[in-house]
Design a protein around this motif. Structure first.
Motif, PDB file in Angstrom:
ATOM      1  N   LEU A 175       0.827  -1.204   0.000  1.00 20.80           N
ATOM      2  CA  LEU A 175       0.000   0.000   0.000  1.00 20.80           C
ATOM      3  C   LEU A 175       0.867   1.261   0.000  1.00 20.80           C
ATOM      4  O   LEU A 175       0.380   2.354  -0.300  1.00 20.80           O
ATOM      5  CB  LEU A 175      -0.916   0.023   1.227  1.00 20.80           C
ATOM      6  N   MET A 176       2.151   1.093   0.332  1.00 22.25           N
ATOM      7  CA  MET A 176       3.095   2.220   0.325  1.00 22.25           C
ATOM      8  C   MET A 176       3.832   2.329  -1.002  1.00 22.25           C
ATOM      9  O   MET A 176       4.767   3.114  -1.128  1.00 22.25           O
ATOM     10  CB  MET A 176       4.107   2.042   1.471  1.00 22.25           C
ATOM     11  N   GLU A 177       3.416   1.529  -1.985  1.00 22.33           N
ATOM     12  CA  GLU A 177       4.025   1.549  -3.316  1.00 22.33           C
ATOM     13  C   GLU A 177       4.053   2.962  -3.897  1.00 22.33           C
ATOM     14  O   GLU A 177       3.152   3.775  -3.639  1.00 22.33           O
ATOM     15  CB  GLU A 177       3.198   0.666  -4.253  1.00 22.33           C
ATOM     16  N   THR A 178       5.071   3.216  -4.714  1.00 16.49           N
ATOM     17  CA  THR A 178       5.128   4.504  -5.416  1.00 16.49           C
ATOM     18  C   THR A 178       4.334   4.457  -6.720  1.00 16.49           C
ATOM     19  O   THR A 178       4.012   5.498  -7.281  1.00 16.49           O
ATOM     20  CB  THR A 178       6.591   4.873  -5.744  1.00 16.49           C
ATOM     21  N   VAL A 179       4.007   3.248  -7.185  1.00 16.76           N
ATOM     22  CA  VAL A 179       3.260   3.096  -8.442  1.00 16.76           C
ATOM     23  C   VAL A 179       1.760   3.076  -8.128  1.00 16.76           C
ATOM     24  O   VAL A 179       1.279   2.150  -7.450  1.00 16.76           O
ATOM     25  CB  VAL A 179       3.676   1.805  -9.182  1.00 16.76           C
ATOM     26  N   PRO A 180       1.010   4.054  -8.605  1.00 18.84           N
ATOM     27  CA  PRO A 180      -0.410   4.166  -8.230  1.00 18.84           C
ATOM     28  C   PRO A 180      -1.258   2.949  -8.592  1.00 18.84           C
ATOM     29  O   PRO A 180      -2.141   2.563  -7.833  1.00 18.84           O
ATOM     30  CB  PRO A 180      -0.883   5.408  -8.999  1.00 18.84           C
ATOM     31  N   THR A 181      -0.978   2.331  -9.742  1.00 20.12           N
ATOM     32  CA  THR A 181      -1.810   1.188 -10.146  1.00 20.12           C
ATOM     33  C   THR A 181      -1.608  -0.001  -9.216  1.00 20.12           C
ATOM     34  O   THR A 181      -2.561  -0.724  -8.908  1.00 20.12           O
ATOM     35  CB  THR A 181      -1.499   0.767 -11.597  1.00 20.12           C
TER      36      THR A 181
END
Length: 424
Positions: free
Chosen positions: A309-315
């Motif tokens: 959920l902390m990903e930098t990629v929105p998708t």
């Protein structure tokens, strides 16, 4: 007053008589004149819906049906299903391949014996992709072994079509098809040879499994991915280890395909094998890995995928949040809300697809919001998802989409409604 009622009754009788005699243009003329004077006549309105359907004017039938069902406060499931079929059939002749593909995909979603004639039309489409989708639809309706058009399609110029027919033949269980399949072990296209070997394996000729596994070593990634999808449908014990080995393929699309296939097979040990892909350098793979783990382990996978959920990629964030929603709504909902507000429609489409795949009631409020999206892609995914959630209220939301300005949205709504009607 009484004379007016009598005239109305006479008009409706005349229209029914013309309809029964297949004089649909005459019936339409009588009904339209009558409804211009007595717009609230629900019997006349219903008959005009049926008349428009006979004339192939699905758009006008939709308008009248929506008006009729609103006045009645109910739906006629049989009539609505016929209407949905006509909406889809009308798009089979669209000039754009993408729209015809969307129509056949919707037809597969809808299912039912009455879809077969429309699939037959699609088998003659100029696009190999559309023809392959039609093959899959016919096979799903149990029309593989005895359907002459599929035997003809086995010699289609497009490899994707030949492979689809071979898969259908393998899944039919009909060993009498073996002599017809064997020549395709020498096909010029690798995926067709693999499909033939897989079909023979499925029909009891296990010695051909080695030919399927050999195809996994093809230098082209798209061919390896195609073979993985073929393996995914085989019950052979050797299929599982072969798919597991593809999780370390040098190509990201192949790794993602392997993870997705394993999730569908639900074989023991798959979850632990997929888990390392949560740290894959390619966002596509991380997203597929997270959704695959939830399919395999449900709530047990939540703690593993929550850090994404902390990903930098929105998708990827959107896909992970959608997967977590049924199990950890408190942490998923803020990310989902952020994704729904994203300016990039690709992000909204990604969250829509991921929510649709959950098939869980917790996705319902978000999907209902996404069907109102300003762009078609999120609406299409949301509508498809709504068709898999048994809820009486969703039918009322989806019906107006049969008149959506976008063809792909209209046909997807028709297919989803057809599927939902089977659930209600």
């Amino acid at each position: 007053m009484w004379s007016g009622i009598a005239l109305a009754a006479d008009a409706l009788t005349d229209a029914r008589s013309a309809f029964d005699q297949r004089k649909y243009e005459e019936a339409l003329r009588i009904l339209s004149a009558h409804l211009d004077k007595a717009g609230g006549d629900v019997n006349a309105l219903e008959l005009r819906v049926r008349t428009y359907l006979k004339l192939g004017q699905a758009d006008k039938a939709v308008s009248d049906y929506l008006r009729w069902s609103t006045q009645q406060g109910r739906d006629d499931h049989s009539l609505l299903r016929e209407l949905c079929l006509k909406v889809i059939a009308g798009a089979i002749g669209d000039m754009r391949e993408q729209m015809r593909g969307a129509a056949v995909t919707a037809l597969k979603e809808m299912g039912g014996a009455e879809t077969v004639p429309v699939f037959e039309v699609a088998l003659a489409d100029q696009s190999g992709l559309v023809r392959a989708l039609a093959v899959e639809g016919l096979a799903r309706e149990g029309r593989a072994a005895g359907f002459k058009a599929l035997h003809k399609a086995l010699h289609d110029p497009a490899a994707i079509v030949r492979a689809a027919v071979l898969r259908a033949f393998g899944e039919s269980g009909e060993r009498r098809l073996i002599p017809e399949i064997e020549p395709f072990l020498q096909d010029e296209q690798p995926r067709v040879k693999a499909a033939a070997a897989a079909a023979l394996t499925a029909l009891g000729r296990g010695e051909h499994m080695k030919d399927v596994l050999l195809a996994l070593k093809h230098p082209k990634p798209d061919e390896r991915a195609a073979v993985l999808r073929i393996l995914g449908h085989l019950k052979d014990d050797l299929a599982g280890p072969a798919i597991l080995s593809a999780l370390t393929d040098p190509d990201a699309a192949v790794r993602a395909t392997a993870a997705g296939v394993l999730a569908e097979r639900k074989a023991p040990g798959s979850a632990s094998a997929i888990t390392p892909l949560l740290k894959d350098p390619v966002p596509l793979v991380r997203g597929v890995a997270s959704t695959s783990l939830v399919k395999l382990d449900g709530a047990k996978a939540a703690s593993l995928i929550e850090p994404l959920l902390m990903e930098t990629v929105p998708t990827v964030r959107a896909e992970v949040a959608a997967s977590l929603l049924p199990f950890r709504p408190a942490v998923a909902e803020p990310v989902l809300r952020e994704s729904l507000r994203a300016q990039d429609s690709a992000v909204r489409a990604a969250v829509s697809r991921a929510l649709a795949q959950t098939g869980h009631a917790t996705a319902l409020p978000y999907l209902l919001e996404l069907v109102k999206d300003e762009t078609p892609r999120p609406r299409i995914a949301a509508v498809r998802g709504l068709g898999h959630i048994k809820d009486d209220n969703t039918l009322g939301v989806m019906k107006p989409l049969l008149a959506d300005p976008d063809v792909a949205v209209r046909v997807t709504a028709a297919g989803a409604i057809g599927h939902l009607l089977d659930l209600l």
